[in-house]
Design an enzyme around this catalytic site. Structure first.
Site, short mmCIF file in Angstrom:
data_model
loop_
_atom_site.label_atom_id
_atom_site.label_comp_id
_atom_site.label_asym_id
_atom_site.label_seq_id
_atom_site.Cartn_x
_atom_site.Cartn_y
_atom_site.Cartn_z
N ASP A 211 3.12 -2.01 -6.57
CA ASP A 211 3.53 -3.34 -6.10
C ASP A 211 3.88 -3.26 -4.62
OD1 ASP A 211 5.80 -1.78 -6.38
OD2 ASP A 211 7.06 -3.38 -7.12
N ASP A 213 6.73 -3.25 -1.82
CA ASP A 213 8.15 -2.98 -1.78
C ASP A 213 8.88 -4.26 -1.35
OD1 ASP A 213 10.19 -1.05 -2.20
OD2 ASP A 213 10.44 -0.79 -0.04
#
Ligand SMILES: [Zn+2]
Length: 293
Positions: A211, A213
């Site tokens: 993903d 951050d």
């Protein structure tokens, strides 16, 4: 000439998935002066090549990043004959252009860890390995090349910031890591890469992006949906990474390019041992002998 075993280290995501794909498995229980590795080592065939596989976090994700026995893992792999390691790990992205589910062949690392055994040579004497290029450029190059043929985005380089964890970054930290020039944030590349260098092993690292951050701000989404999305990204990246590693191994199933004994990583201790030979205790040298092979 006997083909060298290629070591594979599976991180979050890839560990269990890859273990299921290995054929003709033999389980090797290896003891080391640094305790037991995360798991018994699985020796078997993957991508038409003999590999030695270790799941970094142990069975059922038993070890958090600060508890992983990095020294035992690297020592055990060297002890059974590994001189080349392809390691994998999950990361968050610090860059808009590095998207979830993509892969990055890491070329630089910033080490922020502080709780882990980061050298084999405590009690031995002064040993200073060169770390300006923390991964094997030759091996990374072979991975990047193979990545052009798998139909998946493989970034050819990226700077990995390794934090201690286990908590994720605050937003201020995340922005700071970006400002440092970091492209990825994770918790396991170090001291693994340092120890591989001390063990004179060629080491490359493939990062699986789970993903973005928190620098980017989270989209308005309930936590369960977000978590499902992250797990989904990691599963996609794991499948892609497995394909990439398989490609590398199939490509190099015959020749020894992947196991080039002339590579500089394999002579990393040549100029690194500063302690005078006569000062080294015989028993200590014997205990660590595997590293010098
Ligand atoms: Zn190398």
């Amino acid at each position: 000439m006997t083909k060298e075993l290629v070591g594979i280290i599976g991180g979050s995501g890839l560990g269990d998935a890859l273990a299921e794909q290995i054929k003709d498995v033999q389980i090797k229980k290896i003891s080391t002066p640094f305790g037991k590795p995360s798991n018994d080592i699985m020796v078997g065939t993957f991508g038409k090549r003999k590999i030695a596989f270790i799941n970094r976090h142990g069975r059922g994700h038993k070890f958090g990043p600060s508890e992983v026995p990095f020294a035992a893992n690297i020592f055990a792999l060297k002890k059974i004959g590994v001189r080349t390691i392809i390691s994998t790990c999950a990361v968050g992205s610090l860059r808009e252009e590095i998207k979830p589910a993509e892969l990055v062949v890491v070329d630089q690392i910033i080490d922020k860890t502080y709780k882990r055994q980061n050298s084999f040579f405590a009690g031995f004497g002064a040993v200073h390995c060169e770390m300006s290029e923390p991964v094997c450029g030759r091996l990374s190059g072979l991975i990047v090349k193979a990545g052009r043929n798998i139909g998946v985005k493989v970034h050819p380089k990226g700077t990995y910031v390794c934090m201690e964890g286990p908590q994720f970054s605050t937003r201020a930290e995340s922005l700071m890591h970006k400002g440092w020039g970091g492209d990825l944030i994770g918790m396991t590349a170090m001291p693994e890469a340092k120890l591989a260098r001390e063990a004179q092993i060629c080491y490359a690292l493939i990062a699986l992006v789970s993903d973005f951050d928190c620098w980017r701000g989270k989209r308005a989404m309930d936590k369960q949906t977000l978590l499902r999305e992250i797990i989904g990204n990691l599963n996609t990246a794991s499948q892609n990474c497995m394909e990439l590693v398989r490609h590398v191994l199939v490509r190099h199933r015959r020749n020894e390019e992947i196991a080039d004994s002339g590579c500089g990583c394999r002579k990393s201790l040549q100029l690194a041992v500063w302690i005078k030979e006569e000062q080294i205790k015989k028993a200590v040298k014997k205990r660590l002998g595997v590293l010098f092979e």
